[in-house]
Design a protein around this motif. Structure first.
Motif, PDB file in Angstrom:
ATOM      1  N   LEU A   1      17.531  -6.742  -0.673  1.00 24.78           N
ATOM      2  CA  LEU A   1      18.813  -6.998  -1.333  1.00 24.78           C
ATOM      3  C   LEU A   1      18.658  -7.050  -2.853  1.00 24.78           C
ATOM      4  N   ALA A   2      17.641  -7.755  -3.335  1.00 26.22           N
ATOM      5  CA  ALA A   2      17.449  -7.887  -4.787  1.00 26.22           C
ATOM      6  C   ALA A   2      17.174  -6.537  -5.426  1.00 26.22           C
ATOM      7  N   ASP A   3      16.512  -5.659  -4.701  1.00 26.55           N
ATOM      8  CA  ASP A   3      16.092  -4.382  -5.265  1.00 26.55           C
ATOM      9  C   ASP A   3      17.251  -3.406  -5.441  1.00 26.55           C
ATOM     10  N   LYS A   4      18.404  -3.706  -4.853  1.00 29.05           N
ATOM     11  CA  LYS A   4      19.537  -2.778  -4.926  1.00 29.05           C
ATOM     12  C   LYS A   4      20.475  -3.088  -6.089  1.00 29.05           C
ATOM     13  N   ILE A   5      20.277  -4.212  -6.764  1.00 31.53           N
ATOM     14  CA  ILE A   5      21.183  -4.640  -7.828  1.00 31.53           C
ATOM     15  C   ILE A   5      20.505  -4.455  -9.171  1.00 31.53           C
TER      16      ILE A   5
ATOM     17  N   ASN B   1      20.307   3.041  -9.269  1.00 27.81           N
ATOM     18  CA  ASN B   1      19.319   2.039  -8.889  1.00 27.81           C
ATOM     19  C   ASN B   1      19.250   1.874  -7.378  1.00 27.81           C
ATOM     20  N   ALA B   2      20.410   1.811  -6.725  1.00 25.98           N
ATOM     21  CA  ALA B   2      20.445   1.656  -5.268  1.00 25.98           C
ATOM     22  C   ALA B   2      19.873   2.879  -4.573  1.00 25.98           C
ATOM     23  N   VAL B   3      20.160   4.075  -5.125  1.00 23.74           N
ATOM     24  CA  VAL B   3      19.643   5.311  -4.526  1.00 23.74           C
ATOM     25  C   VAL B   3      18.122   5.355  -4.612  1.00 23.74           C
ATOM     26  N   VAL B   4      17.580   5.049  -5.784  1.00 24.98           N
ATOM     27  CA  VAL B   4      16.125   5.049  -5.956  1.00 24.98           C
ATOM     28  C   VAL B   4      15.480   3.980  -5.074  1.00 24.98           C
ATOM     29  N   SER B   5      16.087   2.804  -5.001  1.00 22.78           N
ATOM     30  CA  SER B   5      15.548   1.729  -4.180  1.00 22.78           C
ATOM     31  C   SER B   5      15.511   2.116  -2.705  1.00 22.78           C
ATOM     32  N   THR B   6      16.587   2.752  -2.231  1.00 20.43           N
ATOM     33  CA  THR B   6      16.617   3.191  -0.836  1.00 20.43           C
ATOM     34  C   THR B   6      15.535   4.234  -0.579  1.00 20.43           C
ATOM     35  N   GLY B   7      15.329   5.132  -1.543  1.00 23.50           N
ATOM     36  CA  GLY B   7      14.252   6.105  -1.408  1.00 23.50           C
ATOM     37  C   GLY B   7      12.890   5.439  -1.313  1.00 23.50           C
TER      38      GLY B   7
ATOM     39  N   GLY C   1       8.207   2.757   4.229  1.00 20.58           N
ATOM     40  CA  GLY C   1       8.139   2.703   5.690  1.00 20.58           C
ATOM     41  C   GLY C   1       7.416   3.899   6.280  1.00 20.58           C
ATOM     42  N   GLY C   2       7.715   5.096   5.759  1.00 14.60           N
ATOM     43  CA  GLY C   2       7.072   6.299   6.283  1.00 14.60           C
ATOM     44  C   GLY C   2       5.580   6.330   6.009  1.00 14.60           C
ATOM     45  N   LEU C   3       5.178   5.975   4.788  1.00 15.15           N
ATOM     46  CA  LEU C   3       3.757   5.988   4.439  1.00 15.15           C
ATOM     47  C   LEU C   3       2.991   4.901   5.190  1.00 15.15           C
ATOM     48  N   LEU C   4       3.625   3.746   5.395  1.00 16.32           N
ATOM     49  CA  LEU C   4       2.986   2.697   6.198  1.00 16.32           C
ATOM     50  C   LEU C   4       2.753   3.177   7.623  1.00 16.32           C
ATOM     51  N   ALA C   5       3.759   3.837   8.196  1.00 16.26           N
ATOM     52  CA  ALA C   5       3.625   4.344   9.566  1.00 16.26           C
ATOM     53  C   ALA C   5       2.500   5.368   9.659  1.00 16.26           C
ATOM     54  N   LEU C   6       2.408   6.257   8.680  1.00 12.91           N
ATOM     55  CA  LEU C   6       1.345   7.267   8.687  1.00 12.91           C
ATOM     56  C   LEU C   6      -0.027   6.626   8.549  1.00 12.91           C
ATOM     57  N   ALA C   7      -0.159   5.680   7.612  1.00 13.28           N
ATOM     58  CA  ALA C   7      -1.458   5.053   7.377  1.00 13.28           C
ATOM     59  C   ALA C   7      -1.930   4.266   8.601  1.00 13.28           C
TER      60      ALA C   7
END
Length: 212
Positions: free
Chosen positions: A67-71, A140-146, A152-158
């Motif tokens: 939440l904090a990262d989107k504002i 800011n919200a777009v970059v944060s969502t990216g 999540g994707g890199l964690l799953a791969l690792a």
């Protein structure tokens, strides 16, 4: 896992902790809880990450960070308050994955883990500082969502493919260095441009009354 895979996973988790510390801890704990991240005998103590209390705190931190990262500007304050927490967390994650019977490797893992988390944290915080200058409220919200999706994707791969983790860690480190260098140049150019504009546009002299 062999030493290469362990170091790769440790590096990936440390670098990702610089972006999303709580999500990284949460994902690691869930992976250990369900056995998705097989651990050598000397790393069984890491099952503490799967403790329900640890998972609960990490989940709460993940939601707060999401939440904090989107504002705009709130994320900068959040990043500032985590300038020590994220590198320390990344260092401890890397330290925990290394054999406790080898002090030399533990020191190396601690330094590289903290340095990696600090590097990725610096790239993230600098990027947000530039984006927050934008007058529109959505970037800011777009970059944060990216970042959420990428983390999540890199964690799953690792976690799913430990042999790929070393490549992920190297690519993330290189990307962070490139981003920091590019943003420093951009900020320097913006500062130089503003100085030129101010120098070329002096304030007009006040009007003088006509002679009597």
């Amino acid at each position: 896992m062999g030493i290469v895979e362990i170091l790769g996973v440790a590096g990936s988790l440390s670098l990702l902790a610089g972006w999303r510390l709580y999500l990284t801890v949460l994902a690691t704990g869930i992976a250990m809880h369900f056995g998705w991240l097989p651990l050598p005998e000397h790393l069984q103590a890491l099952q503490v990450f799967a403790n329900p209390w640890v998972l609960g705190v990490a989940a709460a931190g993940t939601v707060a960070e999401f939440l904090a990262d989107k504002i705009a500007w709130v994320d900068s304050a959040w990043d500032g308050s985590h300038s020590i927490i994220r590198p320390l967390g990344g260092a401890l994650l890397a330290l925990a994955l290394v054999d406790a019977s080898d002090p030399a490797w533990q020191v190396v893992a601690f330094l590289l883990g903290g340095g990696g988390a600090l590097l990725s944290h610096g790239a993230k915080a600098t990027t947000r500082a530039v984006i927050n200058v934008s007058p529109e409220p959505y970037s800011n919200a777009v970059v944060s969502t990216g970042e959420d999706i990428a983390t999540g994707g890199l964690l799953a791969l690792a976690i799913a493919f430990p042999p790929l983790a070393i490549a992920i860690a190297l690519l993330m480190a290189i990307a962070a260095v490139i981003v920091i260098i590019a943003l420093r140049r951009l900020l320097r150019n913006i500062k130089a441009g503003m100085k030129k504009m101010l120098a070329a546009d002096p304030s007009p002299a006040p009007d003088l009354p006509p002679p009597a």
